[in-house]
Design a protein around this motif. Sequence first.
Motif, PDB file in Angstrom:
ATOM      1  N   GLU A 111     -19.907   7.139  44.953  1.00 62.84           N
ATOM      2  CA  GLU A 111     -19.238   7.104  45.987  1.00 62.84           C
ATOM      3  C   GLU A 111     -19.700   6.331  47.031  1.00 62.84           C
ATOM      4  N   PHE A 112     -20.980   6.400  47.304  1.00 63.85           N
ATOM      5  CA  PHE A 112     -21.741   5.450  48.235  1.00 63.85           C
ATOM      6  C   PHE A 112     -21.797   4.156  47.782  1.00 63.85           C
ATOM      7  N   GLU A 133     -18.561   2.093  47.609  1.00 63.89           N
ATOM      8  CA  GLU A 133     -17.954   2.010  48.997  1.00 63.89           C
ATOM      9  C   GLU A 133     -17.930   0.509  49.628  1.00 63.89           C
ATOM     10  N   SER A 134     -16.824   0.129  49.773  1.00 58.30           N
ATOM     11  CA  SER A 134     -16.660  -1.467  50.262  1.00 58.30           C
ATOM     12  C   SER A 134     -16.854  -1.528  51.978  1.00 58.30           C
ATOM     13  N   LYS A 144     -20.635   2.885  53.916  1.00 58.51           N
ATOM     14  CA  LYS A 144     -21.657   3.137  52.796  1.00 58.51           C
ATOM     15  C   LYS A 144     -22.902   3.623  53.151  1.00 58.51           C
ATOM     16  N   LYS A 152     -22.924   7.359  53.924  1.00 58.32           N
ATOM     17  CA  LYS A 152     -22.610   8.016  52.611  1.00 58.32           C
ATOM     18  C   LYS A 152     -23.851   8.083  51.875  1.00 58.32           C
TER      19      LYS A 152
END
Length: 204
Positions: A105-106, A109-110, A115, A118
Amino acid sequence: MESKCKLTYFDAMGTAEPIRYLLYHGKIKFEDNRVDFQTWQSMKTSTPFGQMPVLEIDGKKMHQSIAICRYLGKKLALAGENDWESAQIDMAVDTVLDLRIKLSEFYWESDETVKQRKKATVLNETLPFVLERLNGLVKENGGYLALGKLTWGDFFFAGISEYMNCVTQFDITKDYPNLAALKKKICELPDVKDWISRRPVSQL
């Protein structure tokens, strides 16, 4: 007659590496079909749910990496002998999977601000919390994730930890000796060790 087996995934370790570990350990001959992103876009609709990895055995397609590992575990006598034993493996594996998802997920992340937030949470809180408990679990089980013996769950952890190391950019087992010893044990199994020595270089 020997089954015809093909594993399709990106040119990466990712969620396919535990499957490769099991296939090589079980001496199951297979085609390691690696596709680039452009090829994947054109073939995506031909896969069961538009996802990889896909393991095809005699024309029958399987998807979902854990389901594939569990299937191979049963074939290779690396599964539980009853429902309770199977649940012990599943609980450990699902815990490892949850950790992989948090890391992904991190990583993907865009939004850079989101990011970094996270990433800080996962690396400073989630990762040590989970790894400490997994490390204890391995100690309780005599060097394995479950049942006090080698199971497919151990292969899943060893294989997916490669991906997690790439995401975090450090060895996630470095402060957890029981996990480090378990991964070493899997990676030094003869056929797995041979595969690791010659596999393609990958970033993930």
